[in-house]
Design a protein around this motif. Structure first.
Motif: not given
Length: 592
Positions: A136-157
């Motif tokens: 995706t040719m990621a840039l240096a702006r990202m967000k994280l969200h930890v779910r109740e099951d201990g896993g994680v969602d990552a968001l970036w552009y």
């Protein structure tokens, strides 16, 4: 000739005498410095860091040292290396999120491949780095969200080629063991400045989409939502609000106030994009529909920083902006605004700071609700010449303020700063607050990180303030001119404020000395303004004779001249502020 004299004369206006505090002089009390708990030491001043709060109210901090070194500091002070100094990495950007007694961290690196990498540290075995962004040719702006099951969602552009839009927002999920739950990153929305809101089993991704379509440029804020479970499909894009062609990106953010979703930014109207307006939208149905709002009382203000916080009923905004709204961004004041209907409409902007501090700038205000009614605002304040973090405190959701302009502990000879990008003020779960702040040297070359905890009782009782008086200022001014007449330039150099001396060697200073001849001096007026003193003087001065490049004799006779200098109170003593006339205007080393 006249311009040469003016420039040289200002350069020659130096300060005197050893910087030691004289007996009997007073200064602000730094005896509470021991309350500040060290988090990290000797970070380069420009390096990024951020913090987060876990479920127990404890604070975790992630920070870059000498890159590529990246470290996580636990609430107990233990440091966990995420990237070593010799790691094969080129990291930038930073996001963290807690899961129980563990933290997930994300950063973008161009080595060994361009990717967003995730790591987990804490009580569970350390995981990562795990690359998630693929092609995706990621840039240096990202967000994280930890779910109740201990896993994680990552968001970036990223700027993946071959897509309809140049920039797009992507997402990927990992399970609690760090295994990807998606075969590849999912394209969520076109746009930049990726944000999200996670509430009540729902996940909303927000982005700003810019379209250049002549003859008129347009842009919009869009959202897509889904059930907050890995693999759940996103619904169709929903328009949050159309915006101006430009918005101030660093001020674009989202928040929850109760169950209300909000996003806000500063729009730029007019042909020159200088008609600023804080605007946004809110949703009461988890992103399905949105209602616009704006803060009309701040229209025209070129905001330097802004944060909001809410309790589900009341929304508050803390804003740093020019005092006359259309003025210089280096001449800023703190404004606080209240919405009694959770962001739909807004009251007038109020100023909480002591009017005596109006000469000094404000930066990086932050705000947090500590419980349903207690709320704290913190900001970086320059009234004492060195930066200090100050606060306001309310026990009725900002309707009134028990403390309007309170002092916090500080470290002597350090500038106590707030980092505009960091999350740094957190409720402790018991009505108190945790604050993470920087302590920078006077050259602003390096900084330390400290954490401060204050209980609700301590918030209600600020430390005593101190305002300097004239004291020995007349003596200092006289000593300065005595040294200038005697050409004792080591004394005059020592009397300059430390910001000048940390960036200018005595040898460099001497290159501007010696061309002016001084006679008698007289103080005509002294006006104290907070930690500054404006001194009007009559000074006998002239330019010593010299031959110019063409061999012509130049010079100017000694005669009385009106001057005005500024002295600043720092470290329990008056120092002369160094100012230098340049092609682009007057240059100074202080930041107030």
């Amino acid at each position: 000739m006249r311009n040469h004299f003016s420039t040289t004369f200002v350069l020659a206006a130096a300060l005197l005498a050893a910087g030691c505090t004289q007996q009997g002089l007073q200064k602000a009390d730094d005896s509470q410095a021991g309350r500040l708990v060290a988090v990290a030491k000797e970070l380069p001043n420009s390096e990024q860091w951020t913090a987060t709060r876990d479920d127990t109210g404890q604070v975790w901090t992630a920070w870059y040292g000498q890159k590529p070194a990246l470290t996580l500091t636990q609430p107990d002070g233990k440091q966990i290396p995420l990237l070593a100094q010799d790691a094969d990495a080129a990291p930038s950007g930073l996001a963290i999120a807690t899961s129980g007694e563990n933290v997930w961290a994300a950063y973008r690196s161009k080595l060994p491949v361009r990717d967003v990498f995730l790591q987990r540290a804490g009580q569970l075995p350390q995981l990562g780095p795990i690359g998630v962004s693929g092609d995706t040719m990621a840039l240096a702006r990202m967000k994280l969200h930890v779910r109740e099951d201990g896993g994680v969602d990552a968001l970036w552009y990223g700027e993946k080629p071959g897509l309809e839009r140049s920039y797009n927002v992507f997402m990927r999920s990992l399970d609690a063991e760090g295994k990807p739950l998606d075969a590849a990153p999912q394209l969520v929305l076109p746009g930049i400045h990726p944000l999200w809101i996670n509430e009540g089993g729902k996940q909303g991704v927000v982005a700003w989409l810019y379209d250049a379509k002549p003859p008129k440029e347009q842009s919009s804020v869009m959202v897509r939502t889904r059930e907050a479970t890995p693999g759940a499909p996103f619904g169709s894009p929903v328009l949050v609000r159309k915006t101006t062609a430009s918005i101030v990106g660093p001020l674009f953010t989202t928040l929850l106030s109760g169950k209300r979703w909000l996003t806000y930014w500063e729009a730029q109207y007019g042909d020159t994009q200088s008609d600023y307006l804080v605007e946004g939208a809110y949703s009461d149905d988890q992103g399905a529909s949105w209602q616009p709002f704006e803060i009309a009382s701040m229209r025209g203000a070129d905001i330097t920083n802004m944060r909001m916080a809410g309790n589900g009923k009341v929304l508050l905004a803390a804003i740093a902006a020019p005092r006359d709204f259309k003025g210089n961004r280096d001449d800023t004041e703190l404004y606080v605004l209240r919405s009694a209907d959770n962001g739909a409409t807004w009251g007038e902007a109020i100023r909480l700071r002591d009017a005596k501090a109006a000469y000094a700038n404000v930066e990086n205000p932050k705000i947090a609700f500590l419980d349903e009614n207690r709320v704290v605002v913190i900001w970086q304040d320059w009234r004492e010449m060195r930066a200090r973090v100050r606060y306001a405190y309310s026990e009725d959701a900002g309707e009134t303020w028990k403390v309007k302009d309170g002092r916090l502990p500080f470290i002597a000879e350090r500038n106590m700063q707030l980092y505009w990008r960091a999350d740094d003020v957190f409720a402790d779960g018991e009505g108190g607050v945790n604050i993470v702040m920087e302590a920078a040297n006077d050259a602003f070359a390096s900084k330390d990180l400290y954490r401060l905890h204050l209980s609700a009782q301590e918030l209600a009782q600020p430390l005593p303030d101190f305002w300097p008086e004239e004291g020995n200022l007349r003596q200092r001014v006289a000593q300065f001119w005595d040294a200038m007449r005697a050409e004792e330039y080591q004394k005059t150099y020592a009397m300059y404020e430390p910001f000048f001396r940390t960036k200018t060697t005595f040898r460099s200073y001497m290159t501007d000395m010696g061309s002016i001849q001084y006679g008698e001096t007289k103080i005509d007026e002294i006006r104290i303004d907070g930690y500054t003193a404006h001194v009007k003087e009559t000074v006998e001065a002239g330019i010593r004779a010299f031959f110019d490049a063409g061999g012509k004799l130049q010079g100017e006779d000694v005669k009385p001249r009106a001057m005005e200098s500024v002295w600043i109170w720092i470290d329990g003593q008056w120092y002369r502020e160094y100012k230098q006339e340049r092609m682009d205007g007057m240059h100074k080393y202080t930041s107030y």
